[in-house]
Design a protein around this motif. Structure first.
Motif, PDB file in Angstrom:
ATOM      1  N   ASP A 266      18.773  -2.804  -6.447  1.00 54.57           N
ATOM      2  CA  ASP A 266      17.500  -2.304  -6.795  1.00 54.57           C
ATOM      3  C   ASP A 266      16.574  -2.730  -5.672  1.00 54.57           C
ATOM      4  O   ASP A 266      16.333  -3.796  -5.340  1.00 54.57           O
ATOM      5  CB  ASP A 266      17.196  -3.127  -8.160  1.00 54.57           C
ATOM      6  CG  ASP A 266      17.644  -2.347  -9.428  1.00 54.57           C
ATOM      7  OD1 ASP A 266      18.014  -1.025  -9.232  1.00 54.57           O
ATOM      8  OD2 ASP A 266      17.515  -2.895 -10.342  1.00 54.57           O
ATOM      9  N   CYS A 267      15.492  -1.731  -5.627  1.00 49.52           N
ATOM     10  CA  CYS A 267      14.364  -2.079  -4.792  1.00 49.52           C
ATOM     11  C   CYS A 267      13.303  -2.672  -5.661  1.00 49.52           C
ATOM     12  O   CYS A 267      13.525  -2.618  -6.915  1.00 49.52           O
ATOM     13  CB  CYS A 267      14.127  -0.772  -4.091  1.00 49.52           C
ATOM     14  SG  CYS A 267      13.521   0.262  -4.950  1.00 49.52           S
ATOM     15  N   ALA A 268      12.123  -2.970  -5.033  1.00 44.58           N
ATOM     16  CA  ALA A 268      10.883  -3.499  -5.928  1.00 44.58           C
ATOM     17  C   ALA A 268      10.546  -2.581  -6.766  1.00 44.58           C
ATOM     18  O   ALA A 268       9.809  -2.761  -7.738  1.00 44.58           O
ATOM     19  CB  ALA A 268       9.986  -3.907  -4.945  1.00 44.58           C
ATOM     20  N   GLY A 270      12.331  -0.824  -8.634  1.00 37.87           N
ATOM     21  CA  GLY A 270      13.495  -0.479  -9.970  1.00 37.87           C
ATOM     22  C   GLY A 270      14.476   0.675  -9.593  1.00 37.87           C
ATOM     23  O   GLY A 270      15.126   1.036 -10.560  1.00 37.87           O
ATOM     24  N   ARG A 271      14.644   1.216  -8.213  1.00 37.53           N
ATOM     25  CA  ARG A 271      15.692   1.848  -8.141  1.00 37.53           C
ATOM     26  C   ARG A 271      16.664   1.472  -7.428  1.00 37.53           C
ATOM     27  O   ARG A 271      16.512   0.613  -6.415  1.00 37.53           O
ATOM     28  CB  ARG A 271      14.877   3.180  -7.496  1.00 37.53           C
ATOM     29  CG  ARG A 271      13.673   3.799  -7.845  1.00 37.53           C
ATOM     30  CD  ARG A 271      13.138   4.895  -7.304  1.00 37.53           C
ATOM     31  NE  ARG A 271      13.918   5.970  -7.482  1.00 37.53           N
ATOM     32  CZ  ARG A 271      13.579   7.385  -6.984  1.00 37.53           C
ATOM     33  NH1 ARG A 271      12.652   7.474  -6.101  1.00 37.53           N
ATOM     34  NH2 ARG A 271      14.305   8.430  -7.319  1.00 37.53           N
ATOM     35  N   LEU A 272      17.726   1.936  -7.748  1.00 39.64           N
ATOM     36  CA  LEU A 272      18.981   1.288  -7.285  1.00 39.64           C
ATOM     37  C   LEU A 272      19.396   2.033  -5.800  1.00 39.64           C
ATOM     38  O   LEU A 272      19.922   3.408  -5.972  1.00 39.64           O
ATOM     39  CB  LEU A 272      20.258   1.597  -8.425  1.00 39.64           C
ATOM     40  CG  LEU A 272      21.315   0.886  -7.718  1.00 39.64           C
ATOM     41  CD1 LEU A 272      21.241  -0.630  -7.697  1.00 39.64           C
ATOM     42  CD2 LEU A 272      22.639   1.114  -8.909  1.00 39.64           C
ATOM     43  N   HIS A 273      19.447   1.621  -4.715  1.00 43.85           N
ATOM     44  CA  HIS A 273      19.760   2.051  -3.584  1.00 43.85           C
ATOM     45  C   HIS A 273      21.216   1.838  -3.133  1.00 43.85           C
ATOM     46  O   HIS A 273      21.432   0.693  -3.177  1.00 43.85           O
ATOM     47  CB  HIS A 273      18.662   1.483  -2.456  1.00 43.85           C
ATOM     48  CG  HIS A 273      17.358   2.132  -2.549  1.00 43.85           C
ATOM     49  ND1 HIS A 273      16.848   3.166  -1.526  1.00 43.85           N
ATOM     50  CD2 HIS A 273      16.148   1.581  -3.083  1.00 43.85           C
ATOM     51  CE1 HIS A 273      15.631   3.301  -1.862  1.00 43.85           C
ATOM     52  NE2 HIS A 273      15.226   2.486  -2.915  1.00 43.85           N
ATOM     53  N   LEU A 274      21.896   2.976  -2.648  1.00 43.96           N
ATOM     54  CA  LEU A 274      23.269   2.577  -2.091  1.00 43.96           C
ATOM     55  C   LEU A 274      22.780   1.565  -0.763  1.00 43.96           C
ATOM     56  O   LEU A 274      22.071   2.048  -0.185  1.00 43.96           O
ATOM     57  CB  LEU A 274      23.813   3.847  -1.620  1.00 43.96           C
ATOM     58  CG  LEU A 274      24.280   4.583  -2.968  1.00 43.96           C
ATOM     59  CD1 LEU A 274      24.923   5.927  -2.360  1.00 43.96           C
ATOM     60  CD2 LEU A 274      25.278   3.747  -3.626  1.00 43.96           C
ATOM     61  N   ARG A 324      12.425  10.569  -0.553  1.00 36.41           N
ATOM     62  CA  ARG A 324      12.387   9.307  -0.311  1.00 36.41           C
ATOM     63  C   ARG A 324      11.728   8.263  -1.021  1.00 36.41           C
ATOM     64  O   ARG A 324      10.699   8.654  -1.538  1.00 36.41           O
ATOM     65  CB  ARG A 324      11.900   8.936   1.158  1.00 36.41           C
ATOM     66  CG  ARG A 324      11.943   7.701   1.784  1.00 36.41           C
ATOM     67  CD  ARG A 324      11.737   7.941   3.199  1.00 36.41           C
ATOM     68  NE  ARG A 324      11.663   6.544   3.859  1.00 36.41           N
ATOM     69  CZ  ARG A 324      11.525   5.971   5.420  1.00 36.41           C
ATOM     70  NH1 ARG A 324      12.001   7.005   6.092  1.00 36.41           N
ATOM     71  NH2 ARG A 324      11.924   4.791   5.532  1.00 36.41           N
ATOM     72  N   CYS A 325      12.253   7.265  -1.409  1.00 38.81           N
ATOM     73  CA  CYS A 325      11.699   6.300  -2.566  1.00 38.81           C
ATOM     74  C   CYS A 325      10.525   5.902  -1.992  1.00 38.81           C
ATOM     75  O   CYS A 325      10.499   5.335  -0.822  1.00 38.81           O
ATOM     76  CB  CYS A 325      12.920   5.258  -3.025  1.00 38.81           C
ATOM     77  SG  CYS A 325      12.256   3.943  -4.051  1.00 38.81           S
ATOM     78  N   PRO A 326       9.391   5.623  -2.635  1.00 39.68           N
ATOM     79  CA  PRO A 326       8.190   5.071  -2.041  1.00 39.68           C
ATOM     80  C   PRO A 326       8.370   3.714  -1.796  1.00 39.68           C
ATOM     81  O   PRO A 326       7.449   3.268  -0.685  1.00 39.68           O
ATOM     82  CB  PRO A 326       7.371   5.120  -3.429  1.00 39.68           C
ATOM     83  CG  PRO A 326       8.091   5.581  -4.548  1.00 39.68           C
ATOM     84  CD  PRO A 326       9.409   6.057  -4.020  1.00 39.68           C
ATOM     85  N   CYS A 327       9.386   3.043  -1.904  1.00 41.88           N
ATOM     86  CA  CYS A 327       9.488   1.575  -1.350  1.00 41.88           C
ATOM     87  C   CYS A 327       9.703   1.769   0.104  1.00 41.88           C
ATOM     88  O   CYS A 327       9.737   0.645   0.751  1.00 41.88           O
ATOM     89  CB  CYS A 327      10.716   0.821  -1.963  1.00 41.88           C
ATOM     90  SG  CYS A 327      12.264   1.257  -1.339  1.00 41.88           S
ATOM     91  N   GLY A 328      10.255   2.893   0.687  1.00 43.11           N
ATOM     92  CA  GLY A 328      10.357   2.849   2.088  1.00 43.11           C
ATOM     93  C   GLY A 328      11.670   2.869   2.729  1.00 43.11           C
ATOM     94  O   GLY A 328      11.932   3.062   3.791  1.00 43.11           O
TER      95      GLY A 328
END
Ligand SMILES: [Zn+2]
Length: 465
Positions: A266-268, A270-274, A324-328
């Motif tokens: 999970d990134c900050a 709350g999304r699960l990145h492979l 792309r996820c906002p976490c970068g």
């Protein structure tokens, strides 16, 4: 921990903390291409199974658990055979001493598959340290990180509640990190006492155990204040996430991993990145929209036992949007790990064909029926054996069964499947520390069906219908 190993763990830590956000998708692909080259040219020829070299990853045959078990010595660079690995693993299970299993600091991991024989994996110390470095680097909050690097402050306390110990935790332990291992193969009172004593800043446990601990905290039986809660080993139940947040004010972070490797985090946001910087995922699509897939994975950093084009038993659901996820982090986001492949219920369609019903939808239907402790065994003929926690009152039992019948009926209608033949039975709690399996195929040779919460659920919960 030797200096070289420490550097490896620190490098993994730094890379996973800061590296992922700095790179572009193209940069990620470039790095991966170089790593694939090294795997094909340098590492694979050392394993007996890959005697002749391959030019491209796509040329390497896809393998599964059965193939790896059939030629176990051929897939690890040390030529350790299956008997030797299993003997070491079982000896450790019995003695509960997991240090120094095999020469060279090699540890044996057993994957708790839902069907058939368990998978067997060998990892060395450097590989385990890299795991810890990556997980901590990615998940630690700023405050914990600051505490970690300020030598005058107390070490960061981390409690791992897991089924089996591993030398990982002791070897990572240092003046700055205080690892406490809480063995789940024990009565729940002891687990509770272990966690209370550890007073963790970081609490790591399977979802079902987090659930039981959060319930205990809500009852005032567990006074801890973790700043980071990490869910491992099982699919995180949404109800558990809510309960954890209610108990400790933090949302649990998911780590998707198997003995086969560290597959996602999970990134900050709350999304699960492979974990694409280390693992190549080739999706094997399961539906027309290409959202659900079984991954074929290649681990670019494994050196002891090679994981090359290995078909996992999991069903993943890709995120709806490709942005792309906002976490970068440029790694792909998945919406959910829906469970293992045999959790996909194969029902009979209106035309007699097979209709696949995915575990998340079945879980939601059971939640709508308002049942908490349940398990389903499905057979390909269209029958479901459903275990429900039994209320003492016969009318309540009948009401719960009727609710399940109605809810599943609506689901089967919605996906165009014939209504299944339902058989109800009493639910049996799983053995403490056992992985919770809600849905499984009936034909598989497996222990009797059992459901959450694990680690000795309080009896009043079991009595709920
Ligand atoms: Zn993200």
């Amino acid at each position: 921990m030797g200096p070289t190993l420490a550097v490896g763990a620190l490098a993994a830590f730094a890379r996973s903390r800061w590296g992922v956000r700095l790179q572009s998708r193209r940069g990620l692909e470039r790095r991966r291409r170089r790593a694939i080259r090294r795997l094909l040219v340098e590492r694979m020829p050392r394993a007996g199974h890959y005697a002749h070299p391959f030019d491209r990853l796509a040329d390497v045959p896809v393998v599964d658990k059965a193939a790896v078990l059939a030629d176990f010595a051929g897939f690890n660079v040390l030529g350790i055979d299956l008997d030797t690995a299993l003997t070491a693993a079982h000896a450790a299970e019995h003695s509960r001493d997991f240090s120094g299993l095999l020469p060279g600091g090699i540890t044996v991991g057993l994957s708790s598959g839902t069907s058939g024989r368990p998978g067997v994996f060998l990892v060395d110390e450097a590989e385990r340290l890299r795991w810890a470095g990556t997980v901590l680097g990615r998940l630690l909050d700023r405050r914990s990180l600051v505490q970690l690097v300020q030598p005058w402050r107390p070490p960061l306390r981390i409690a791992f509640c897991l089924r089996a110990n591993s030398t990982l935790y002791e070897s990572v332990g240092s003046r700055r990190l205080d690892f406490r291992f809480v063995d789940l193969v024990a009565p729940f009172d002891e687990v509770l006492a272990g966690v209370a004593t550890a007073r963790p800043d970081v609490l790591v446990a399977p979802s079902s155990v987090l659930d039981a601990l959060a319930r205990a905290a809500a009852r005032g039986e567990l006074a801890i204040a973790p700043r980071l809660v990490v869910a491992v080993a099982e699919v995180l139940d949404p109800a558990t996430a809510v309960r954890v947040e209610g108990a400790w004010g933090v949302r649990p972070r998911r780590v998707y991993q198997a003995t086969e490797g560290l597959l996602g985090l999970d990134c900050a946001r709350g999304r699960l990145h492979l974990n694409e910087s280390v693992v190549v995922f080739e999706p094997e699509s399961l539906d027309a929209e290409h959202r659900r897939f079984t991954p074929i994975v290649t681990d670019l950093e494994r050196r002891t036992q090679l994981v090359v084009r290995y078909r996992l038993d999991d069903v993943l659901r890709a995120a709806a949007d490709d942005a792309r996820c906002p976490c970068g982090d440029p790694s792909r986001v998945i919406e959910a790990v829906e469970g293992r492949a045999d959790e996909v219920v194969e029902a009979v369609g209106a035309d007699g064909g097979v209709v696949r019903i995915f575990p998340d939808t079945v879980r939601r239907a059971m939640a709508l029926a308002d049942v908490t402790d349940w398990a389903i065994r499905w057979s390909s003929g269209g029958r479901l054996d459903i275990a429900l926690a039994r209320a003492t009152d016969a009318r309540e039992v009948a009401a719960a069964e009727a609710a399940v019948r109605r809810s599943l009926g609506e689901l089967f209608d919605a996906v165009g499947a014939r209504h299944p033949e339902l058989r109800f039975e009493a639910w049996t709690p799983p053995r403490p520390g056992d992985k919770v399996v809600r849905i499984r195929r009936a034909e598989a040779p497996a222990p009797p069906v059992a459901a959450a919460p694990a680690a000795a659920a309080p009896t009043e919960e079991v009595a709920r219908g």
